[in-house]
Design an enzyme around this catalytic site. Structure first.
Site, PDB file in Angstrom:
ATOM      1  N   HIS A  68       0.878  -1.169   0.000  1.00 45.74           N
ATOM      2  CA  HIS A  68       0.000   0.000   0.000  1.00 45.74           C
ATOM      3  C   HIS A  68       0.921   1.226   0.000  1.00 45.74           C
ATOM      4  O   HIS A  68       2.028   1.178   0.543  1.00 45.74           O
ATOM      5  CB  HIS A  68      -0.833  -0.044   1.287  1.00 45.74           C
ATOM      6  CG  HIS A  68      -1.836   1.060   1.405  1.00 45.74           C
ATOM      7  ND1 HIS A  68      -1.506   2.333   1.816  1.00 45.74           N
ATOM      8  CD2 HIS A  68      -3.169   1.074   1.194  1.00 45.74           C
ATOM      9  CE1 HIS A  68      -2.591   3.077   1.847  1.00 45.74           C
ATOM     10  NE2 HIS A  68      -3.620   2.347   1.460  1.00 45.74           N
ATOM     11  N   ASP A  82       2.931  -3.956   8.743  1.00 48.77           N
ATOM     12  CA  ASP A  82       1.744  -3.155   8.432  1.00 48.77           C
ATOM     13  C   ASP A  82       0.536  -4.058   8.682  1.00 48.77           C
ATOM     14  O   ASP A  82       0.215  -4.931   7.872  1.00 48.77           O
ATOM     15  CB  ASP A  82       1.834  -2.701   6.963  1.00 48.77           C
ATOM     16  CG  ASP A  82       0.547  -2.040   6.485  1.00 48.77           C
ATOM     17  OD1 ASP A  82      -0.441  -2.027   7.241  1.00 48.77           O
ATOM     18  OD2 ASP A  82       0.538  -1.552   5.341  1.00 48.77           O
ATOM     19  N   GLN A 113      -4.621  -4.577   7.491  1.00 44.94           N
ATOM     20  CA  GLN A 113      -5.629  -5.540   7.038  1.00 44.94           C
ATOM     21  C   GLN A 113      -5.618  -6.829   7.861  1.00 44.94           C
ATOM     22  O   GLN A 113      -6.454  -7.706   7.618  1.00 44.94           O
ATOM     23  CB  GLN A 113      -5.440  -5.865   5.553  1.00 44.94           C
ATOM     24  CG  GLN A 113      -5.576  -4.674   4.621  1.00 44.94           C
ATOM     25  CD  GLN A 113      -6.970  -4.053   4.613  1.00 44.94           C
ATOM     26  OE1 GLN A 113      -7.951  -4.633   5.089  1.00 44.94           O
ATOM     27  NE2 GLN A 113      -7.068  -2.852   4.070  1.00 44.94           N
ATOM     28  N   LYS A 150     -10.823   0.350  10.593  1.00 41.49           N
ATOM     29  CA  LYS A 150     -11.017  -0.889   9.829  1.00 41.49           C
ATOM     30  C   LYS A 150     -11.449  -2.029  10.737  1.00 41.49           C
ATOM     31  O   LYS A 150     -11.498  -3.191  10.319  1.00 41.49           O
ATOM     32  CB  LYS A 150      -9.720  -1.269   9.107  1.00 41.49           C
ATOM     33  CG  LYS A 150      -9.296  -0.267   8.028  1.00 41.49           C
ATOM     34  CD  LYS A 150      -8.065  -0.753   7.316  1.00 41.49           C
ATOM     35  CE  LYS A 150      -7.380   0.291   6.490  1.00 41.49           C
ATOM     36  NZ  LYS A 150      -8.122   0.791   5.333  1.00 41.49           N
TER      37      LYS A 150
HETATM   38  N1  C6P Z   1      -6.225   0.638   2.797  1.00 41.43           N
HETATM   39  C1  C6P Z   1      -8.072   0.213   1.312  1.00 41.43           C
HETATM   40  O1  C6P Z   1      -9.180   0.471   0.835  1.00 41.43           O
HETATM   41  P1  C6P Z   1      -5.036   4.181   6.836  1.00 41.43           P
HETATM   42  O2  C6P Z   1      -5.545   4.952   5.673  1.00 41.43           O
HETATM   43  O3  C6P Z   1      -3.840   4.847   7.445  1.00 41.43           O
HETATM   44  O4  C6P Z   1      -6.088   3.825   7.813  1.00 41.43           O
HETATM   45  O5  C6P Z   1      -4.510   2.780   6.271  1.00 41.43           O
HETATM   46  C2  C6P Z   1      -3.501   2.753   5.302  1.00 41.43           C
HETATM   47  C3  C6P Z   1      -3.251   1.361   4.842  1.00 41.43           C
HETATM   48  C4  C6P Z   1      -2.006   0.803   5.050  1.00 41.43           C
HETATM   49  N2  C6P Z   1      -1.739  -0.463   4.699  1.00 41.43           N
HETATM   50  C5  C6P Z   1      -2.659  -1.242   4.134  1.00 41.43           C
HETATM   51  C6  C6P Z   1      -2.315  -2.666   3.790  1.00 41.43           C
HETATM   52  C7  C6P Z   1      -3.943  -0.745   3.899  1.00 41.43           C
HETATM   53  O6  C6P Z   1      -4.861  -1.536   3.336  1.00 41.43           O
HETATM   54  C8  C6P Z   1      -4.236   0.603   4.230  1.00 41.43           C
HETATM   55  C9  C6P Z   1      -5.575   1.183   3.918  1.00 41.43           C
HETATM   56  C10 C6P Z   1      -7.560   1.050   2.449  1.00 41.43           C
HETATM   57  O7  C6P Z   1      -7.398  -0.726   0.901  1.00 41.43           O
HETATM   58  C11 C6P Z   1      -7.661   2.510   2.141  1.00 41.43           C
HETATM   59  S1  C6P Z   1      -6.601   3.004   0.843  1.00 41.43           S
END
Ligand code: C6P
Length: 438
Positions: A149, A226, A229, A252
């Site tokens: 990501h 990270d 997910q 999430k």
């Molecule tokens: N992915 C998706 O629709 P934040 O925005 O900081 O809460 O999360 C960032 C982030 C970092 N790593 C991974 C693996 C992610 O999936 C995400 C967020 C969302 O897939 C929004 S782009």
């Protein structure tokens, strides 16, 4: 349309749906129906007065009444700043805010002082990137993967540029899982940080964290996970995984937006430079210099998101009541079912590994009778007309899209309240999409 990337062994759903799985699935359906009652938004009608089918949980999940009530209770009954006043409200708010840290610590098997509240995963990853500035020399290495990501690549691109370090990548193999041979090659004695996603937000791949930790530790590198997910969807044991840092987002996992966490090993955090300086994170200040507060407050400068933290604690209570093993199992079965149903559609291509290697995310594309891609924005617009909310686009993973030679995908992603009928309805609408564009 190309069929080589189609997931194996998923041709005949009806035959494969063994009796035992059916019984478990039926039991889960019952608990799913109970869970759904806690989420008023799920009984909403949208667009043409059709029931909402919410399949965009990797972007953000819905919130149960319990979480919303706890936040309202804080603002209506004991709103105050924390760790500052000695009045009753401030004491109550501080106690609840600290209790939320304790809940996160227990949920992830970390120590209280290892739990830093952040606003989201992105902030957690940036705290680590920032703390690495004075630990890197020219030609040192930072290692990430080809499935990142943007939040787990951009901070490290900047870090590499400013320090002269190199950014290196662990390659993927044909099912889009991490190639451990590549990890062995890419991680060296010059590697100071390895940062990988626990689960890909595009492919759903669950990565072999412990294998990567073993390789990284053999070279003396720090490891950042990270968990955006994974923490919401699987049992995650910080101490057992052996990583140095773990970042995740509350939104999430049933909690409000604007709250998340960075878990860091105590001994590493003690020695790590904070990202933000100011109130709350200090112990002693005079005109020339200051000393830092104890962990975790050293990393929580300024007034924190107290209501969000309390909401996160209640979200964790909610998930713990279900049990994370069960959450994972329910999502896994629904994902397997989805992949089997989608595989019945010869105009749909699924990306990523077989269901046993993934969490509740399925990225796919739809092709017309001439084998041409129907753009995901068109697919999702039509699904939306039927009340079905999915995500379409690059999913904040542009480099991965380029590596896969595709412009974008459609993505369904599940949570504890999704059911089999929602998948069936999606399959029906996908048939309509194909007919419309052929
Ligand atoms: N992915 C998706 O629709 P934040 O925005 O900081 O809460 O999360 C960032 C982030 C970092 N790593 C991974 C693996 C992610 O999936 C995400 C967020 C969302 O897939 C929004 S782009």
């Amino acid at each position: 349309m190309p069929s080589d990337k189609k997931v194996q062994g998923s041709l005949n759903f009806h035959k494969k749906m063994a009796f035992k799985i059916c019984v478990v699935a039926q039991m889960d359906q019952l608990s799913i129906e109970n869970i759904r009652k806690d989420f008023p938004i799920l009984s909403r009608k949208v667009r043409n007065n059709v029931p909402l089918i919410y399949l965009d949980n990797a972007a953000t999940t819905q919130k149960p009444k319990q979480v919303v009530d706890a936040i309202a209770d804080y603002y209506l009954r004991y709103n105050a700043n924390v760790h500052r006043g000695i009045h009753a409200l401030s004491e109550e708010a501080s106690e609840k805010y600290e209790e939320a840290h304790l809940k996160v610590a227990k949920f992830l098997n970390a120590k209280f002082q290892e739990v830093i509240f952040t606003k989201n995963t992105t902030e957690g990853l940036n705290i680590v990137a920032h703390g690495m500035y004075d630990r890197l020399e020219r030609d040192d290495e930072i290692v990430v993967t080809r499935m990142e990501h943007h939040s787990n690549i951009v901070p490290f691109q900047v870090l590499a540029r400013k320090t002269g370090a190199k950014l290196k990548f662990i390659e993927l193999d044909k099912f889009e899982t991490l190639n451990l041979e590549s990890a062995e090659k890419v991680i060296t004695d010059r590697t100071k940080l390895v940062s990988i996603p626990h689960m890909s937000n595009v492919l759903g791949t669950i990565n072999p964290v412990k294998d990567i930790v073993d390789i990284a530790k053999a070279h003396g590198s720090l490891v950042l996970l990270d968990g955006a997910q994974s923490v919401p969807h699987l049992p995650v044991d910080f101490a057992d995984l052996g990583v140095d840092f773990l970042a995740f987002s509350g939104h999430k996992m049933l909690a409000p937006m604007g709250i998340g966490g960075l878990i860091g090993k105590e001994e590493v955090l003690e020695d790590f430079e904070p990202l933000l300086y100011g109130g709350e994170m200090i112990k002693y200040v005079d005109y020339e210099r200051a000393t830092w507060n104890d962990l975790p407050w050293k990393f929580e400068a300024g007034t924190p998101n107290v209501g969000g933290g309390i909401g996160l604690g209640v979200a964790i209570d909610y998930l713990s009541n279900i049990g994370m093993e069960r959450v994972h199992k329910m999502e896994r079965e629904l994902t397997k079912y989805t992949m089997e149903r989608f595989s019945e559609l010869d105009f749909v291509q699924i990306y990523g590994p077989p269901s046993e290697y993934r969490g509740g995310v399925v990225s796919f594309n739809v092709f017309n009778d001439d084998g041409e891609l129907i753009h995901p924005h068109d697919v999702s617009t039509i699904l939306d007309e039927h009340g079905i909310a999915i995500r379409a686009g690059h999913h904040c993973a542009q480099p991965l899209m380029r590596a896969m030679s595709i412009p974008a995908t459609n993505r369904v992603s599940f949570y504890i309240y999704n059911n089999y009928e929602e998948v069936d309805k999606t399959v029906e609408v996908l048939k309509e999409v194909k007919a419309l564009f052929s």
